[in-house]
Design an enzyme around this catalytic site. Structure first.
Site, PDB file in Angstrom:
ATOM      1  N   CYS A  66    -105.946  21.697 -57.967  1.00 59.42           N
ATOM      2  CA  CYS A  66    -106.903  21.143 -58.969  1.00 59.42           C
ATOM      3  C   CYS A  66    -108.223  21.826 -59.095  1.00 59.42           C
ATOM      4  O   CYS A  66    -108.713  22.152 -60.416  1.00 59.42           O
ATOM      5  CB  CYS A  66    -107.587  19.623 -58.430  1.00 59.42           C
ATOM      6  SG  CYS A  66    -106.103  18.407 -58.743  1.00 59.42           S
TER       7      CYS A  66
ATOM      8  N   ASN B 197     -90.148  22.612 -54.757  1.00 61.01           N
ATOM      9  CA  ASN B 197     -90.090  22.165 -53.354  1.00 61.01           C
ATOM     10  C   ASN B 197     -90.693  20.717 -53.562  1.00 61.01           C
ATOM     11  O   ASN B 197     -91.862  20.291 -54.015  1.00 61.01           O
ATOM     12  CB  ASN B 197     -90.723  23.087 -52.453  1.00 61.01           C
ATOM     13  CG  ASN B 197     -90.020  24.322 -52.595  1.00 61.01           C
ATOM     14  OD1 ASN B 197     -89.039  24.381 -52.816  1.00 61.01           O
ATOM     15  ND2 ASN B 197     -90.986  25.418 -52.238  1.00 61.01           N
TER      16      ASN B 197
ATOM     17  N   ASP C  15     -98.409  33.341 -58.646  1.00 54.09           N
ATOM     18  CA  ASP C  15     -98.591  33.007 -57.094  1.00 54.09           C
ATOM     19  C   ASP C  15     -99.191  34.010 -56.286  1.00 54.09           C
ATOM     20  O   ASP C  15     -99.204  35.201 -56.719  1.00 54.09           O
ATOM     21  CB  ASP C  15     -97.136  32.760 -56.650  1.00 54.09           C
ATOM     22  CG  ASP C  15     -97.135  32.104 -55.427  1.00 54.09           C
ATOM     23  OD1 ASP C  15     -96.753  30.767 -55.132  1.00 54.09           O
ATOM     24  OD2 ASP C  15     -97.718  32.422 -54.148  1.00 54.09           O
TER      25      ASP C  15
ATOM     26  N   HIS D 184     -95.560  21.377 -58.439  1.00 58.40           N
ATOM     27  CA  HIS D 184     -95.736  22.833 -59.353  1.00 58.40           C
ATOM     28  C   HIS D 184     -94.159  23.145 -59.227  1.00 58.40           C
ATOM     29  O   HIS D 184     -93.427  22.868 -58.290  1.00 58.40           O
ATOM     30  CB  HIS D 184     -96.600  23.589 -58.556  1.00 58.40           C
ATOM     31  CG  HIS D 184     -96.354  23.826 -57.038  1.00 58.40           C
ATOM     32  ND1 HIS D 184     -96.813  22.865 -56.297  1.00 58.40           N
ATOM     33  CD2 HIS D 184     -95.791  24.861 -56.200  1.00 58.40           C
ATOM     34  CE1 HIS D 184     -96.494  23.114 -55.035  1.00 58.40           C
ATOM     35  NE2 HIS D 184     -95.591  24.273 -55.047  1.00 58.40           N
TER      36      HIS D 184
HETATM   37  P1  5GP Z   1     -95.007  25.332 -52.438  1.00 61.80           P
HETATM   38  O1  5GP Z   1     -94.876  25.818 -50.927  1.00 61.80           O
HETATM   39  O2  5GP Z   1     -95.884  24.254 -51.958  1.00 61.80           O
HETATM   40  O3  5GP Z   1     -93.663  24.777 -52.940  1.00 61.80           O
HETATM   41  O4  5GP Z   1     -95.575  26.394 -53.085  1.00 61.80           O
HETATM   42  C1  5GP Z   1     -97.014  26.511 -52.807  1.00 61.80           C
HETATM   43  C2  5GP Z   1     -97.321  28.067 -53.585  1.00 61.80           C
HETATM   44  O5  5GP Z   1     -98.524  28.040 -53.974  1.00 61.80           O
HETATM   45  C3  5GP Z   1     -96.907  28.984 -52.647  1.00 61.80           C
HETATM   46  O6  5GP Z   1     -95.937  29.937 -52.953  1.00 61.80           O
HETATM   47  C4  5GP Z   1     -98.156  29.783 -52.361  1.00 61.80           C
HETATM   48  O7  5GP Z   1     -98.175  31.038 -52.234  1.00 61.80           O
HETATM   49  C5  5GP Z   1     -99.040  29.625 -53.751  1.00 61.80           C
HETATM   50  N1  5GP Z   1    -100.581  29.201 -53.511  1.00 61.80           N
HETATM   51  C6  5GP Z   1    -101.299  28.746 -52.565  1.00 61.80           C
HETATM   52  N2  5GP Z   1    -102.694  28.924 -52.694  1.00 61.80           N
HETATM   53  C7  5GP Z   1    -102.592  29.445 -53.722  1.00 61.80           C
HETATM   54  C8  5GP Z   1    -103.883  29.927 -54.422  1.00 61.80           C
HETATM   55  O8  5GP Z   1    -104.971  29.890 -54.205  1.00 61.80           O
HETATM   56  N3  5GP Z   1    -103.855  30.553 -55.642  1.00 61.80           N
HETATM   57  C9  5GP Z   1    -102.463  30.949 -56.018  1.00 61.80           C
HETATM   58  N4  5GP Z   1    -102.423  31.686 -57.309  1.00 61.80           N
HETATM   59  N5  5GP Z   1    -101.292  30.581 -55.453  1.00 61.80           N
HETATM   60  C10 5GP Z   1    -101.350  29.829 -54.319  1.00 61.80           C
HETATM   61 ZN    ZN Z   2    -104.397  18.422 -57.315  1.00 58.25          ZN
END
Ligand code: 5GP
Ligand code: ZN
Length: 110
Positions: free
Chosen positions: A7, A83, A30, A96
């Site tokens: 957000c 995920n 990412d 996402h």
């Molecule tokens: P999940 O594990 O929830 O499916 O994926 C979360 C993703 O968000 C991860 O691949 C992680 O590297 C990415 N991520 C987490 N925090 C940030 C951030 O502050 N900026 C960006 N660009 N990616 C993020």
């Molecule tokens: Zn949010």
């Protein structure tokens, strides 16, 4: 949502470069890429996960955006990952979609 990192990104708090944006969603790189191309497609509305998503039209809009970005970047081979829940690897509780490309992707995923 106040304490949600995505957000905050959507809100512009970190001046994140958006690869794609429309009324409903944004796409950005990412921070910890798992492939040469690793883009996150994130609805602007704070929805925790697929389990809380009631508007399935949003799914179509996200896939349309993914296709648009793939076309713009001339990417033909890619994987889309959603995920859902901690055991499935969801760390950020704002729905996402990961778009991964640029290397051979193994199957099954770990
Ligand atoms: P999940 O594990 O929830 O499916 O994926 C979360 C993703 O968000 C991860 O691949 C992680 O590297 C990415 N991520 C987490 N925090 C940030 C951030 O502050 N900026 C960006 N660009 N990616 C993020
Ligand atoms: Zn949010």
């Amino acid at each position: 949502m106040n304490d949600c990192i995505f957000c905050k990104i959507i809100n512009g708090d970190f001046n994140t470069d958006f690869i794609y944006e429309n009324e409903k969603l944004v796409a950005f790189n990412d921070i910890n890429p798992q492939a040469p191309t690793h883009i996150l497609f994130v609805p602007k509305e704070h929805i925790e996960s697929l389990n809380e998503l009631n508007n399935t039209i949003l799914i179509k809009e996200i896939y349309d955006a993914i296709k648009t970005v793939a076309k713009e970047k001339e990417i033909s081979d890619y994987r889309v990952v959603l995920n859902t829940g901690k055991n499935a690897g969801q760390e950020v509780m704002h729905i996402h979609f990961h778009m991964l490309s640029g290397r051979k992707l193994n199957w099954p995923p770990g």
